[in-house]
Design an enzyme around this catalytic site. Structure first.
Site, PDB file in Angstrom:
ATOM      1  CG  ASP A 464      -1.731   1.148   1.412  1.00 53.71           C
ATOM      2  OD1 ASP A 464      -2.225   1.608   0.375  1.00 53.71           O
ATOM      3  OD2 ASP A 464      -1.911   1.611   2.538  1.00 53.71           O
ATOM      4  CG  ASP A 884      -1.627   2.163   6.689  1.00 49.78           C
ATOM      5  OD1 ASP A 884      -2.029   1.960   5.533  1.00 49.78           O
ATOM      6  OD2 ASP A 884      -1.621   3.272   7.227  1.00 49.78           O
ATOM      7  CG  ASP A 888      -3.954  -1.452   2.759  1.00 46.04           C
ATOM      8  OD1 ASP A 888      -4.129  -1.191   1.563  1.00 46.04           O
ATOM      9  OD2 ASP A 888      -3.490  -0.643   3.565  1.00 46.04           O
TER      10      ASP A 888
END
Lengths: 1183, 349
Positions: A464, A884, A888
């Site tokens: 990410d 995080d 995700d």
């Protein structure tokens, strides 16, 4: 342990989002992630956005279009303050919780049941049961169940301990006290006694005991602030509201007759759906009216609510579930080898039974007279056969008996040792100081205990961007105001600035965060409203300070008692950054209540009435606030993404300024900054009146509230005057470029999947060194399936050409450096919509596998998971996802290894992850160092365990060939059971936990060493078969040296059995010792200690007069031949292995071997100079 | 240690905003153990180590091999196989029938001493193809019963030789039942050679495994006699033949000590053996041998260990030579980075 937070401390309560509800949520909001500069994260938090005007229920209604009726059978009826009536019809759960799995009574059956879910255990149980049959009793009863019961006992003790801790925390939790309304006054009551329908009063900083609907709060407008850190890990304050209608009631004095009809308990912590019948009126309740168990009340003196869900029906309890279980790739591989081993086992047993069959056949007439067989019981009257059931059955029994005798061919102890080793490895990963993040005070977390070794084989990393590569700590960088770019603050250091501060009650109030300041702009902002320019600056900062949902909280500075720090709590880090920036320039927001805000403007306190606030939403991509200014004017301030803002800005005004701003915006975003455009306009009285009436109507409407509010917002957000634009830097995390470089050198492909827009993604790509100027970028932005197909084909052709071209140049140049001119693929979410789940997937994969970097921007959470699956389905390579945020979660769960960053975006990613850590750069030590070690150790350990058990079984087998195939063991039965438990288990566990083939420094210096794991160097079928051949040789040596040395001598079975026992244990331990690379004192103790322990055990067993082998060891050890046999066995058995090892190391040394030698003999200069850890990767020296 | 600095530097550049002191830091405590930095020795197979290891093994093994061979050669052993020879020619077609008959089975054998035999000379009987380690057989005993009188009825493991007419057999079980019953007596120059049958069993067995208060009972009373008959007035702890026999042999070819001749024998001495050939090994083609043997520090006559040691020692010497040549002809600099795979195959990652 913090007793205030038992939910957090209790190991079993973990919150995972119901993935399905999550997914629907995120997909319906996926458009939000395309919001230009508003972070992709926001949609995840929608449910908790405070909307003062109009309750939170509006949003969910917005989707369905009308208020959903809760049918009676789906509803739970709560009579407020009438728990008897509430509970009489339905059995609602009480508020006591039980996270413990077992009670004292149920522990044994339940725990056993759970343990026997393992196939291996069932195998050993069957064997133990078989052994209890008198015909098959090979071992004594006690002996045969020893290993299984040992394993079961160890696990049971572990489970019992964990459960005891859970019970303890349950008890603490259940006995906490809270104030409950009983007989019209609040009394203290234990949590476990709370019932649905009771009215509960919570004071500030108290934890909520159950899910309750707010009735009233200390705030006159009914606002309550809660911290949900235990629930979703977000530390900021969330606002919850009591209904206006219930606010005025005081439950002590007047009887409240309210019926709440709410949905059945469910796991969705962001949704709540209920109606409240009160005095004949019907009100709808949404998720902003409910406060959940586990939250803490903050900034609110008290709050009164009615319990609607209790105990295990609360949302936090419904959400508690463990980490998803994944299986390690190595273990899957290993299962294949276990199948091979079971074929070995079966063939050994078959050989024995066939031989036994032949022997029985040949001697079938003599069986009665052969003194060592004597089939018939002559002492019996009818001369029955004794223990003989006919030829066929005898053979069958022989087969079963041989399975029993050779059972440890399938290493039961391997499973338990693997678990212990993983626990040990996890311990060291957690305790690694280099993976501790100071900023978030988070150590490494190992949430999944069964995939440690997979960390050593990762080939794809999906990352990410926000919060993972970047810090998700927004910093106000520069602004363009009224067409002027103020970005001069770059050079001035933050520390030199004292920063703006305000005197309040004799104390200095100062923003918590310091912001970099442009002196020129500061000057301007202080100059007052004199010039047109200054006026715009004033308005700009006013907009920054006012147009948000920030809650300012002042707290004492611990270091300086005269100073109070101002902390801006809010949902969006962008808003926080802007508010801090405004404060730094002298526009400090110091108070927010529901009706007004107080802003200190250059030392002068001004009070603004907040007349209305239009939430950010994914369609408008902007938010606005309507302020009643002290000078009685009404102004609208709007901030939002550039794409939507320019459409509502009046282009007829100040065209040049708009142009200049657009140019600045372009500059900012190419620097990787996040931009927001700010506009405003004044409302005339008539306009305001018009807006006000429609706003009131919309916010009190019951049906389609959200849509109506949006419409109202659109009427007021138009023909704005541009004020300027702000640029916020999304700071890269420390060490990210180096980490990415290391991963790339290690042969790991890093893909970045982000919801950000393309320009931002690319700029972050450059700053993180993911993209370099040498790379050829292939960008795919398509709007239809056809165009995606075409661009994919073009791209494929181009990448092929590029690779061949660079291939030739590379050959000519003979340059071995970074080699192939790399190709970077940049693709956006829209194209992915057409590509994923269609036949184009294949092409995309082909293309992507040719590219060294893949950047996907504007992707929705589900697309992230789709990309992971794209790779996972087509290769056998291991994938790792790191992220995080809540967006995700799906990709973390889909990948082979999921890593969560415990950052600012809450704990959902961590909850779904297998490993959690504080910083992206820790991925490097995690993979290159710990992954390498874990894999190496585990591979060695599995092979060794196979070998260790097989060699023992083979020794037994050879002996069986000389006992008429009757499965006698010369080795004491206790010894053969203790063999894998005591004699040889400890060293392999110790080595599996502690051995290191290379030092951390070397592994970080040469990330290429990670390739050894990609090539599966420490565990593959070649090694397996080599080990098995070696095993065969070693077993032959162990068996036949004593056999030949004692052939035709007076040796008795227990004595030679002791010799074999000792020989096999010494040999097996020395075999391990040969592979040990680092000999610390623990290794020495384990290996030599095991040998000594074996001697002691053998001596003890031979000192028991009731056993057959009484005194055997003392008798045989007197003879020289015993010791000569031992020595000969050890040397002769290890000789081939040693020779092969030496030859292999000399003629084709592995990278690991060479670097290990270099570590030891390499010049001190070369290795001493290398700085540790995160230094840029040195070019491999080359001659 | 460099790691120390590493961790502290990582800590120092943490973050600027952690101004508020964190009281409950989760920072793992540093110790060499938790950081896996325990002092350790990391041996590496250098050519010198390899060659010296091989040399060391050969230096140790060759002398041991030679010494064991000499020890084995020093042992004088006379082996006489008699199971066929002791059956009269006319009965050889039905050996089992002969052995089960009640005919007189005395048989005379003459042994010639080849080399001087120093006392004590051990007298063994050797049985071939007799599976004393057969599962049915080894389990068929009761150690409780042998140990004390109170365990007399502990015969469950002894089937099919456990009870007769409802009373326990002492000693029960197939092992005891099949007790070897050939007897030997030796004479030399018409002079009886004393065979000492005391102390042929393990002292530990006599003291702890076989009870002084346990007397044979109902033994060999069945319809099928397996072997020797025990004197019911002698306690088991003194029945040394039984004790020796009950130490079941590990391998199908085994010797059992019969007695000791405590007298030197000279070369070319002729020893006349009068043996009672009672034991039935014919049903399973078992061989019977009478063995007179001296012993050495290594036990009996067995060249195997000596040869094995010589082979291993020699092999190691050979390997040491080979590796010396290899290391001289094709040396490899240890830890040379140019051998690393990514340096060897250009561009390979």
């Amino acid at each position: 342990m913090d007793s205030k937070n038992p939910i957090e401390s209790s190991p079993s309560i973990e919150i995972t989002l119901n993935s399905s509800s999550r997914r629907s949520n995120s997909s319906s909001h996926s458009k939000a992630s395309r919001g230009n500069s508003v972070r992709e994260v926001t949609f995840g938090d929608l449910g908790s956005k405070p909307v003062r005007y109009g309750s939170r229920g509006a949003d969910s209604e917005g989707f369905s279009g009308s208020q959903k009726e809760i049918s009676d059978e789906d509803a739970r009826l709560v009579y407020v303050n009438d728990p008897e009536k509430t509970n009489e019809r339905f059995e609602f759960s009480g508020n006591s919780i039980r996270t413990g799995k077992y009670s004292i009574l149920s522990f044994v059956p339940r725990n056993l049941f759970e343990q026997f879910h393992r196939v291996a255990y069932i195998y050993f149980l069957i064997i133990a049961v078989l052994n209890q049959l008198p015909q098959l009793a090979v071992f004594g009863r006690g002996v045969s169940i020893l290993p299984l019961s040992f394993v079961l006992l160890v696990t049971a003790v572990k489970d019992a301990y964990e459960d005891w801790r859970r019970h303890r925390s349950d008890r603490i939790e259940n006995n906490r006290l809270t104030w409950v309304l009983v007989n019209d006054q609040f009394q203290q009551k234990k949590w476990k006694d709370i019932r649905v329908g009771e009215i509960i009063k919570i004071h500030t900083n108290e934890t909520l005991p159950c899910d309750m609907v707010l009735l009233s709060t200390s705030d006159s407008t009914g606002v309550a602030y809660v911290q949900t850190i235990n629930l979703d890990g977000e530390s900021n304050l969330k606002t919850r509201y009591a209904k206006q209608e219930t606010l005025s009631k005081t439950p002590e004095k007047e009887k409240i007759r309210v019926l709440i009809k709410c949905e059945k308990p469910n796991r969705n912590i962001y949704g709540f759906h209920a109606n409240m019948d009160m005095d004949g009126k019907r009100l709808s309740l949404g998720s902003s009216n409910i406060v959940l168990r586990g939250c803490e009340l903050k900034n609110t003196a008290w709050a009164i609510g009615v319990a609607v869900y209790c105990g295990r029906e609360t949302k936090v309890m419904l959400n508690s579930s463990g980490a998803p279980s994944k299986r390690s790739r190595l273990e899957t591989r290993m299962n294949f080898e276990i199948i091979i081993l079971s074929f070995f086992l079966i063939s050994l047993c078959t050989i024995v039974s066939i031989c036994a069959a032949v022997w029985l056949r040949r001697h079938r007439h003599d069986l009665n007279t052969i003194p060592f067989y004597r089939k018939k019981n002559f002492n019996d009257e009818d001369k029955d056969d004794y223990n003989y059931y006919g030829w066929g059955l005898e053979i069958f029994f022989t087969f079963l008996m041989s399975v029993i005798v050779f059972q440890i061919m399938i290493p039961i102890s391997l499973y338990i040792s693997m678990e212990l080793v993983r626990v040990g490895q996890a311990y060291f990963m957690i305790r690694d100081t280099l993976m501790y993040d100071e900023a978030s005070n988070s150590a490494f977390q190992c949430r999944a205990l069964n995939i440690n070794e997979d960390l050593g084989q990762i080939k794809f990393v999906f990352s990410d961007k926000t919060g993972t590569l970047t810090e998700n700590k927004m910093e106000f960088q520069c602004a363009s105001i009224w067409g002027v770019d103020y970005s001069g603050g770059k050079d001035s250091s933050v520390n030199e600035q004292v920063g703006h501060f305000v005197q309040v009650d004799g104390k200095i109030l100062r923003p918590k965060m310091k912001v970099r300041i442009d002196p020129e702009l500061l000057q301007l902002s202080r100059s007052g409203n004199n010039t047109e320019e200054a006026k715009r600056v004033h308005d700009f900062f006013l907009a920054l300070a006012a147009c948000n949902t920030i809650v300012p909280i002042a707290f004492d500075d611990a270091s300086n008692p005269t100073v109070k720090l101002m902390d801006y709590q809010g949902e969006s880090p962008d808003e926080q950054a802007l508010a801090y920036a405004a404060a730094a320039y002298g526009f400090m927001l110091i108070e927010r209540t529901s009706g007004h805000i107080v802003i200190d403007i250059q030392g002068e306190r001004q009070r603004f009435n907040v007349l209305g606030l239009h939430e950010f939403d994914s369609d408008r991509k902007r938010m606005s606030v309507i302020l009643g200014c002290p000078d009685k004017t009404v102004k609208v301030f709007v901030k939002g993404a550039d794409t939507t803002m320019f459409s509502v800005i009046d282009r007829s005004l100040n065209m040049d300024i708009i142009r200049a701003t657009e140019a600045h915006l372009h500059n900012y975003s190419s620097l990787g900054l996040r931009t927001l455009v700010i506009g405003m306009r004044e409302l005339s009285d008539s306009e305001f009146e018009q807006w006000h009436s429609s706003f009131e109507a919309a916010s009190t409407s019951l049906i389609g509230r959200a849509a109506m509010l949006r419409k109202v917002a659109n009427t007021v957000e138009k023909s704005l005057r541009i004020l300027g634009a702000s640029a916020i830097e999304d700071k890269l995390q420390q060490g990210v470029p180096e980490a990415i470089e290391s991963l790339r050198t290690a042969g790991i492909k890093v893909w970045v999947l982000t919801g950000d827009k393309q320009e931002t993604a690319i700029s972050i790509g450059y700053s993180s060194k993911l993209l370099t100027s040498k790379m050829t970028q292939i960008i795919i932005n398509s709007n239809s399936k056809e165009s995606s197909r075409k661009s994919l084909e073009d791209a494929l052709r181009m990448s092929k050409k590029l690779i061949t071209v660079s291939g030739t140049t590379h050959n000519n140049g003979g340059n071995s450096g970074g080699a192939v001119s790399p190709v970077a693929l940049i693709i956006d979410g829209t194209s992915l919509v057409y590509i994923l789940d269609s036949e184009l997937e294949e092409q995309l994969f082909k293309l992507a596998s040719k590219c060294s970097v893949v950047l996907c921007c504007r992707v929705a959470p589900l697309q992230k998971a789709g990309i992971v699956m794209l790779v996972k389905n087509r290769t056998s390579d291991m994938t790792l996802s790191i992220g995080d945020g809540a967006n995700d979660v799906s990709m973390i769960q889909k990948a082979d290894v999921g890593v969560g960053i415990s950052g600012k975006e809450g704990r959902q990613a961590v909850m779904a992850s297998d490993f959690a850590m504080g910083q992206f750069r820790f991925l490097v030590p995690l993979l290159l160092v710990h992954g390498h070690w874990n894999y190496q150790r585990m591979g060695c350990m599995i092979l060794y365990n196979f070998y260790r058990n097989a060699v023992f079984v083979l020794v037994l087998f050879w002996y069986v060939l000389f006992t008429c195939f009757t499965l006698t063991t010369a080795i004491n039965e206790w010894s053969s059971m203790l063999y894998s438990i005591i004699y040889t288990s400890l060293p392999t566990i110790v080595v599996g936990i502690l051995d290191k083939d290379l030092s951390r420094r070397t592994l970080l210096k040469y990330p290429q060493l990670y390739g050894a794991e990609h090539r599966q160097e420490s565990y593959n079928s070649k090694l397996f078969w080599l080990t098995m051949i070696d095993t065969l040789w070693q077993s032959v040596v162990i068996y036949f040296i004593p056999h030949l040395a004692y052939w035709g001598s007076t040796i008795d079975a227990p004595s030679i059995g002791d010799l074999w026992t000792l020989a096999v244990v010494i040999l097996v331990n020395l075999h391990l010792a040969m592979d040990v690379i680092r000999w610390s004192w623990i290794t020495h103790v384990a290996i030599w200690g095991s040998i000594v322990a074996t001697f002691i055990c053998v001596i003890v067993l031979d000192a028991v007069p009731t056993l057959v082998g009484y005194w055997a060891i003392f008798d045989i050890a007197k003879e020289g031949s015993f010791w000569l046999c031992l020595l000969a066995i050890v040397v002769a058995a290890l000789l081939p292995r040693f020779v092969v090892k030496v030859l292999y190391q000399h003629f084709s040394p592995s990278d690991i071997q060479i670097t290990r030698e270099a570590e030891k003999f390499g010049s001190r200069r070369e290795f001493g100079a290398v700085e540790i850890e995160m230094n840029p990767i040195l070019e491999p020296s080359r001659r | 240690m460099s790691n120390n600095t590493a961790s502290s530097s990582a800590g120092a550049n943490g973050s600027a905003d952690s101004a508020a002191p964190r009281r409950n830091s989760k920072r793992p405590k540093y110790s060499r153990f938790t950081q896996q930095e325990l002092p350790a020795c990391k041996p590496i197979l250098t050519p010198r180590w390899v060659i010296s290891a091989f040399m060391l093994v050969s230096i140790i093994f060759v002398p041991i091999g030679i010494a064991s061979l000499f020890a084995s050669r020093d042992v004088v052993e006379i082996v006489d196989r008699y199971e066929t020879a002791c059956i009269p020619a006319q009965n050889r077609s039905d050996k089992v029938g002969y052995i089960q008959s009640s005919a007189d089975k005395t048989c005379n054998r003459t042994l010639r001493v080849t080399k001087r035999m120093k006392q004590p000379i051990y007298v063994y009987y050797q049985l071939d193809n007799f599976y004393q380690n057969h599962r049915r057989y080894v389990k068929s005993r009761s150690d409780e019963q042998l140990r004390s009188r109170s365990g007399e009825n502990e015969t469950s493991s002894c089937e099919p030789e456990d009870v007769i007419n409802g009373t326990a057999i002492v000693p029960c079980g197939l092992i005891a039942w099949s007790l070897f019953n050939d007897t030997y007596s030796f004479s030399h120059n018409n002079q009886q050679l004393q065979v000492n049958k005391k102390g042929i069993s393990w002292k530990s067995d006599r003291d702890h495994k076989f009870g002084k208060d346990v007397f044979p009972k109902n033994f060999q009373n069945g319809s099928l006699k397996g072997g020797a008959i025990l004197n019911t007035s002698i306690p088991l702890s003194d029945q040394e033949d039984l004790i020796v026999w009950m130490r079941t042999a590990a391998l199908p070819t085994f010797r059992k000590l019969y007695g000791k001749i405590e007298q030197d024998l000279l070369p070319n001495d002729e020893i006349l053996v009068t043996l009672e050939n009672n034991y039935n090994t014919y049903s399973f083609n078992g061989k019977k041998k009478l063995v007179l043997s001296t012993t050495s520090w290594l036990g009996g006559k067995n060249d195997f260990l000596g040869i094995a040691y010589l082979i291993v020692g020699g092999l190691c010497f050979f390997l040491a030579m080979c590796f010396t040549v290899v290391y001289l002809v094709k040396p490899r600099r240890l830890g040379d980075p140019s051998y690393l795979s990514w340096n060897r195959t250009p561009g390979g990652r």
